[in-house]
Design an enzyme around this catalytic site. Sequence first.
Site, mmCIF file in Angstrom:
data_model
loop_
_atom_site.group_PDB
_atom_site.id
_atom_site.type_symbol
_atom_site.label_atom_id
_atom_site.label_comp_id
_atom_site.label_asym_id
_atom_site.label_seq_id
_atom_site.Cartn_x
_atom_site.Cartn_y
_atom_site.Cartn_z
ATOM 1 N N GLN A 103 0.855 -1.182 0.000
ATOM 2 C CA GLN A 103 0.000 0.000 0.000
ATOM 3 C C GLN A 103 0.893 1.235 0.000
ATOM 4 O O GLN A 103 1.770 1.380 0.858
ATOM 5 C CB GLN A 103 -0.924 0.040 1.216
ATOM 6 C CG GLN A 103 -1.945 1.184 1.108
ATOM 7 C CD GLN A 103 -2.796 1.336 2.346
ATOM 8 O OE1 GLN A 103 -2.309 1.777 3.377
ATOM 9 N NE2 GLN A 103 -4.070 0.990 2.249
ATOM 10 N N TYR A 162 -6.073 10.777 4.140
ATOM 11 C CA TYR A 162 -4.744 11.138 3.654
ATOM 12 C C TYR A 162 -4.861 11.893 2.327
ATOM 13 O O TYR A 162 -5.938 12.247 1.896
ATOM 14 C CB TYR A 162 -3.861 9.898 3.609
ATOM 15 C CG TYR A 162 -3.736 9.287 4.992
ATOM 16 C CD1 TYR A 162 -3.052 9.963 6.003
ATOM 17 C CD2 TYR A 162 -4.362 8.081 5.316
ATOM 18 C CE1 TYR A 162 -2.974 9.451 7.290
ATOM 19 C CE2 TYR A 162 -4.291 7.557 6.607
ATOM 20 C CZ TYR A 162 -3.599 8.255 7.588
ATOM 21 O OH TYR A 162 -3.531 7.766 8.868
ATOM 22 N N ARG A 186 -7.693 1.791 -2.936
ATOM 23 C CA ARG A 186 -8.487 1.799 -1.707
ATOM 24 C C ARG A 186 -9.192 3.134 -1.538
ATOM 25 O O ARG A 186 -8.578 4.197 -1.665
ATOM 26 C CB ARG A 186 -7.612 1.544 -0.475
ATOM 27 C CG ARG A 186 -8.448 1.226 0.772
ATOM 28 C CD ARG A 186 -7.604 1.108 2.011
ATOM 29 N NE ARG A 186 -8.217 0.216 2.989
ATOM 30 C CZ ARG A 186 -7.962 0.238 4.290
ATOM 31 N NH1 ARG A 186 -7.101 1.104 4.786
ATOM 32 N NH2 ARG A 186 -8.542 -0.608 5.106
ATOM 33 N N GLY A 227 -8.126 -6.918 9.463
ATOM 34 C CA GLY A 227 -7.019 -6.254 10.115
ATOM 35 C C GLY A 227 -6.612 -6.873 11.432
ATOM 36 O O GLY A 227 -5.670 -7.651 11.514
ATOM 37 N N ARG A 228 -7.319 -6.542 12.503
ATOM 38 C CA ARG A 228 -6.880 -6.932 13.841
ATOM 39 C C ARG A 228 -6.807 -8.446 14.020
ATOM 40 O O ARG A 228 -5.954 -8.939 14.762
ATOM 41 C CB ARG A 228 -7.799 -6.309 14.892
ATOM 42 C CG ARG A 228 -7.683 -4.790 14.937
ATOM 43 C CD ARG A 228 -8.421 -4.205 16.111
ATOM 44 N NE ARG A 228 -8.258 -2.750 16.138
ATOM 45 C CZ ARG A 228 -8.396 -2.011 17.232
ATOM 46 N NH1 ARG A 228 -8.692 -2.574 18.376
ATOM 47 N NH2 ARG A 228 -8.232 -0.706 17.181
#
Length: 363
Positions: A106, A185, A232, A318-319
């Site tokens: 990424q 971002y 994304r 993710g987690r």
Amino acid sequence: MTFTLTDDSALLKPLGLGARSAANRIFMAPLTRGRAAADGTPSDLQVEYYAQRSAAGLIITEATAVSPAGNGAYANTPGIYTEAHQRKWAEVADAVHGRDGLIFMQIWHVGRMGHPDISGEQPVAPSPIAAGMTAHTPTGKKPLPVPLPLATSQIPDIVAQFRTAARRAVDAGLDGVEIHSANGYLLHQFLSDSTNARTDRYGGSAQNRARLAAEVVEAVADEIGPERVGLRISPGNTAGDIHEVDTVSAYEALLQRVSGLGLAYLHVLINPDAPEFGTVRALWPGTFVLNTGREVETSFCHLENLVEWGAISAAAVGRAYLANPDLVDRLRLGAELTEPDVATFYSPGPAGYTDYPTLVPVA
């Protein structure tokens, strides 16, 4: 509560990604972990960390900066803009491929989320609008400054930085890149009507606000081939002090412009119950990867159903991957999942990073 995947589970079916094939549809979502060196060079710990998780259908690395100014949101996050960066990422790619894994990098530019005490440079953004947030600098928490607005003449340099970063990633041996246009971002800042107050061709209308992200996607696809490129987005996401009034139009403009390129996938961070989900899904004819984000508890039963129904192609988790390097094996066996240690998310060293237990020791 445990969940068991059977041999015929939709999440375990292979999935084509351009010229490559993912062994399953349980992808590892990008997770910033703060284990790189101060200059953005990945560490030996990162080589081990990604190798441990090679059974993911696709590893999407932590966000990796395309330039020094793009790397100022958090300390010890990696870059891909020097030879040293590229050499160490090559070690990561070799380690993952040595265990038959697939890995995309990424790539990002943090824009106004950067702080000069971290990057050494003034942050830039579409407009001089500061995020109402603080940064964890080497000398403590400090408010994020008002960013310098990018001149129209500077924007081709941003596009070129993404192009060069993608070339470096592929030359290092990674299988592709994911362009980070989400979570507050830089590219998201251009898309958003709350952070983009420009009056040139990169502001105003939805098509103009989508222009930079589209140009980046087109440039990167031209450089390394569209089959190596993921994108994304996160419509309606408030991360980074983003507050979009219109949560759809700019994304419609972006996807309409790039949907015919033949990208590897679209990765969307969104609650599948949100109204924007159906709109975005209808606009994307190719591989669609869902990440439900931290606010929605991961339900593998629900994700299995979404893949089975054809609502999504794969799920980025993710987690669960953070704390379970052998996540796929655990789901096959219906084993308990380890809970992540929040206190170690961004701390240095192996604790809470490479020392999570596996059911069978990883060689």
